[in-house]
Design an enzyme around this catalytic site. Structure first.
Site, PDB file in Angstrom:
ATOM      1  N   GLU A  48     -36.626 -18.440  43.827  1.00 45.67           N
ATOM      2  CA  GLU A  48     -35.592 -19.091  44.640  1.00 45.67           C
ATOM      3  C   GLU A  48     -34.366 -18.198  44.814  1.00 45.67           C
ATOM      4  O   GLU A  48     -33.743 -17.787  43.846  1.00 45.67           O
ATOM      5  CB  GLU A  48     -35.197 -20.426  44.002  1.00 45.67           C
ATOM      6  CG  GLU A  48     -36.165 -21.522  44.406  1.00 45.67           C
ATOM      7  CD  GLU A  48     -35.964 -22.823  43.661  1.00 45.67           C
ATOM      8  OE1 GLU A  48     -35.195 -22.843  42.699  1.00 45.67           O
ATOM      9  OE2 GLU A  48     -36.598 -23.823  44.064  1.00 45.67           O
ATOM     10  N   ASN A  73     -30.536 -24.711  44.390  1.00 44.69           N
ATOM     11  CA  ASN A  73     -30.720 -25.611  43.246  1.00 44.69           C
ATOM     12  C   ASN A  73     -29.549 -26.542  42.998  1.00 44.69           C
ATOM     13  O   ASN A  73     -29.650 -27.467  42.197  1.00 44.69           O
ATOM     14  CB  ASN A  73     -31.029 -24.796  41.995  1.00 44.69           C
ATOM     15  CG  ASN A  73     -32.430 -24.241  42.078  1.00 44.69           C
ATOM     16  OD1 ASN A  73     -33.376 -24.998  42.173  1.00 44.69           O
ATOM     17  ND2 ASN A  73     -32.551 -22.930  42.105  1.00 44.69           N
ATOM     18  N   LYS A  78     -48.373 -20.732  44.853  1.00 39.26           N
ATOM     19  CA  LYS A  78     -46.993 -21.077  45.200  1.00 39.26           C
ATOM     20  C   LYS A  78     -46.146 -20.977  43.935  1.00 39.26           C
ATOM     21  O   LYS A  78     -46.651 -21.122  42.825  1.00 39.26           O
ATOM     22  CB  LYS A  78     -46.877 -22.460  45.834  1.00 39.26           C
ATOM     23  CG  LYS A  78     -47.182 -23.649  44.973  1.00 39.26           C
ATOM     24  CD  LYS A  78     -46.076 -24.150  44.096  1.00 39.26           C
ATOM     25  CE  LYS A  78     -44.811 -24.398  44.898  1.00 39.26           C
ATOM     26  NZ  LYS A  78     -43.735 -24.890  43.960  1.00 39.26           N
ATOM     27  N   THR A  85     -43.217 -24.964  48.534  1.00 36.58           N
ATOM     28  CA  THR A  85     -42.059 -25.875  48.533  1.00 36.58           C
ATOM     29  C   THR A  85     -40.838 -25.083  49.020  1.00 36.58           C
ATOM     30  O   THR A  85     -40.653 -24.961  50.229  1.00 36.58           O
ATOM     31  CB  THR A  85     -41.792 -26.491  47.138  1.00 36.58           C
ATOM     32  OG1 THR A  85     -41.717 -25.457  46.162  1.00 36.58           O
ATOM     33  CG2 THR A  85     -42.878 -27.474  46.763  1.00 36.58           C
ATOM     34  N   THR A  87     -43.265 -23.276  37.055  1.00 32.32           N
ATOM     35  CA  THR A  87     -43.763 -24.142  38.134  1.00 32.32           C
ATOM     36  C   THR A  87     -44.512 -23.363  39.151  1.00 32.32           C
ATOM     37  O   THR A  87     -43.939 -22.843  40.093  1.00 32.32           O
ATOM     38  CB  THR A  87     -42.674 -24.841  38.941  1.00 32.32           C
ATOM     39  OG1 THR A  87     -41.908 -25.584  38.067  1.00 32.32           O
ATOM     40  CG2 THR A  87     -43.268 -25.747  40.001  1.00 32.32           C
TER      41      THR A  87
END
Lengths: 411, 411
Positions: free
Chosen positions: A280, A406, A183, A157, A194
């Protein structure tokens, strides 16, 4: 154990594929080059095991996969990226339709498939795009390294890097191979943040034993990483073991069990660290190793608090050897210890820096500190004098890009 | 209860002062305009109470203050900002010297003073600057609103706003006043995040009772805010009650107890919300209110997880109504509930927005969502159907400035 090239197609009898079917077109500009649908398939039935998010809010694909793998048997995994199918209208129905589409195109049963979804929460899955895409996906299945790479790409993602590994071990004179794709990115935290991970192996092993082993391994690997402390609705790690290596089947404790356990742990630890370093906005992988603790649990509690601390993460981003924040984090971790016993070092390829001894600051070279903390991988080493237990946990720095990514993920 | 102007000098018999003495010159460029030394002093002995960080790593001023207040008696508080005197060489000695300097300049005993420090960890305190500054500090003591404001300024670190309040209540025909100053900013989390709060009152109240009341109030106020989930080494909240209002002394349960409790809670809740809204880099105050819960504990667990979630905080920064992250956060909060029972709304002065009902997304107006989330104060309201318990917790958004401030705090 040898590390080899190739991912989930490295073990005998496994094919993979990754294509674009248009799921992400739901909520962003069309990106025809971006793969969003993947499959892993074994040519023969597999012993199967899975671990899942402990979040009370579980996405429907997670619940369905758990049901499908309850008998420790499966043949494949179907993945989509872009929509998590969590808290979404028709969640259960659409997860089932994904499994049915995979079954119809492969001539198997829906319950032969694990279903893994990742992406936006609360939006109805574009199941039409998936059903339309699955025949092309199955047509693209191949046992090549490129096919594994395609699948590894298709499950990403906001990840920037593919996360693929394969290793071999010798069991009873046979070469047994384990491969994996994963991932991660945001919402990563102990207890299956996640993340999705699909693992293949040609090892012959009992399904219930594999389930037990996976649970232990995940506890020591994926559950020791954190990106932002958020645990997601969709985390899933699935192992498929098809037995085609021809090794004497592992059915209980013994040397083969130990060798396979170590190899599976290596694979999962590698993927976990890849996920942490590609968190991220991450610029650096942070490893916190706590040594000299009374118990592994105590060491883990402290190491997790350090890699989770936003202040530590910001300090590493700013190459600031602010060890006070490390002491602060272990102090509120819930672990009991004597602050006067604590030594803290920062380490990297650029050198080693003692910053705190006996619970107090020691003078250090600020220029060396900047060099040590400027490397891609930084280790924060906390040493106690309470015992001999050790634990490492992994995380990443907190950067402007994390906030940027985010602050506006949905648009 | 009336809210009045003035801070810690509003109650009868209290003086305050805040000056620059040069502590911050230790680690940054000299800032002669920046106040860094403060005092609150009562003209008569006070009943005193304190709550302190639960971090295992406690700064020496915290340990010393706890000792000084063990008899529930004190006269004043001395504060420095810029250096936390935590994990620092000569920590104990320098905390004692701060109390001694205060005592010498006021003709009191060292044990009459609480000592509060905030700032960098691990660096030796510039005690010479403090000792040199204390006589000027004591000379500046006054019972004016400006004196309270000077003290409120002098305790700030990366805070942008002073945090001052005063209220009055009627007890037994007498007007009783409570005043407070506080500082917060980074490292703010339940269990006394890095915050200092000095509270004064002219109420007559038993010291042990005051201690018990303060503990209860802090649990429902300061322990329900979070900026970054980090709990500091120095958190301290001290109340001094000098009895000069002449009210019948509160010695146990009753109407006066209830009125005073409510007023103290209001003061602490106000300061707590000020701290949250002025968190490092914060642009918005986020209130999460959980309603319809089985117990207050369950509601608190869920509300805290929401205001702590970096993903929720980033979404609010980006004015993104990403309610999936709210569901995710309550899901990993540790509280048990049925996801199908959850309703989520975003509220602010700009309007009200239902985003999730029955655990699933509902269509909403994206333009209204932007307007609602663009206000300074945003409420995330989670409604369950399990009972009638309610709890609010407070936090702030996660912004580029948070990363900037914390990426290089020491330099």
């Amino acid at each position: 154990m040898n590390i080899i090239t190739g991912g989930v197609t490295a073990p005998k009898g496994f094919q993979a594929a990754g294509i674009h079917c248009g799921i992400k077109d739901n909520f962003t500009t069309p990106q025809p080059d971006k793969k969003d649908l993947a499959m892993i398939l074994s040519s023969v039935p597999c012993a199967a095991a899975g671990t899942y998010t402990r979040n009370v809010v579980k996405a429907d694909p997670v619940i369905l996969t758990k049901e499908h793998l309850a008998d420790h048997q499966a043949r494949g995994i179907i993945f989509d990226s872009g929509n998590a199918n969590a808290c979404a209208p028709k969640g259960r129905e659409n997860a089932q339709r994904m499994a049915q589409a995979a079954a119809a195109a492969t001539g198997l049963r829906p319950q032969d498939f694990a279903v893994c979804s990742t992406g936006i929460i609360g939006v109805e899955l574009n199941i039409q795009a998936i059903e339309k895409g699955v025949p092309s996906l199955v047509a693209a299945l191949a046992d090549t390294p490129q096919a594994s790479l395609d699948a590894a790409h298709a499950i990403l993602t906001t990840d920037l890097k593919v996360k693929e590994i394969a290793v071999t071990v010798e069991l009873g004179g046979k070469t047994v191979t384990i491969g994996a794709i994963a991932k991660g990115s945001g919402m990563i935290h102990p207890n299956m943040g996640t993340m999705l991970c699909g693992i293949t192996t040609d090892c012959a092993i009992d399904g219930a034993l594999l389930q037990d082993m996976l649970r232990q391994v995940v506890t020591k690997t994926f559950n020791r990483i954190t990106v932002d402390g958020d645990t997601s609705t969709n985390d899933t790690c699935v192992v498929l073991a098809n037995g085609l290596a021809g090794n004497p089947a592992i059915t209980g404790p013994g040397e083969d069990y130990d060798i396979f356990f170590a190899a599976l742990r290596h694979v999962c630890e590698y993927e976990a660290k890849m996920i942490a370093s590609d968190g991220e906005g991450a610029g650096r992988l942070i490893t916190c190793t706590v040594m000299g603790a009374e118990t592994e649990e105590q060491a883990e509690q402290m190491a997790k608090a350090v890699v989770r601390s936003p202040l530590v993460k910001c300090a590493v981003f700013g190459t600031d050897a602010n060890w006070g924040r490390v002491l602060c984090a272990i102090g509120y971790s819930g672990a009991q210890f004597d602050p006067k016993d604590v030594e803290v070092k920062f380490l990297s390829r650029a050198g080693e820096l003692l910053v705190c001894a006996g619970g107090q600051g020691v003078a250090f070279d600020e220029a060396l500190a900047k060099r040590v903390l400027s490397e891609d991988e930084v280790v924060i080493q906390v040493t106690l004098t309470s015992g001999s237990a050790t634990c490492s946990c992994w995380g990443c720095d907190l950067t402007y890009d994390y906030v940027k990514i985010n602050g506006d993920y949905r648009s």
